[in-house]
Scaffold this motif. Structure first.
Motif: not given
Length: 108
Positions: A24-25, A27-28, A32, A38, A41
């Motif tokens: 998740t980190y 992907h975000l 960014k 955003t 997920l």
């Protein structure tokens, strides 16, 4: 045997949820870096997090010990009658009352 299996399931679930959090980190952070808005997920991360939850629940149930009896009957089975009925008999407080408060029957 079931406690070992439960601990293994909890360990695998822990690794899976940590991997889902790292994914998740990543992907975000990629979104960014590319200046994209955003969005939700990816399905693979959501499925991995749910699978780790489904592994964790039976794993923690298997890894825990047997339940203890918390009823009053179960507590009385462990104790003797002297422990269960350890209350004092009738107490006379009149002797102490006179010592603490003096003679209350006197008139002023």
């Amino acid at each position: 045997m079931s406690q070992i299996l439960g601990r293994v399931l909890v360990g695998v679930a822990l690794l899976a949820v940590l991997h889902a959090a790292f994914s998740t980190y990543e992907h975000l952070s990629i979104l960014k870096a590319l200046s994209r808005p955003t969005t939700s997920l990816p399905t693979s991360i959501v499925v991995e997090a749910l699978a780790s939850l489904l592994l964790f629940i039976p794993g923690i149930a298997l890894a825990s010990g047997p339940l203890k009896d918390v009823t009053y009957r179960g507590e009385l089975a462990k104790r003797s009658i002297d422990d269960a009925d350890a209350r004092m008999g009738f107490m006379r407080l009149s002797k102490r009352g006179k010592a603490l408060f003096g003679d209350l029957d006197r008139t002023t």
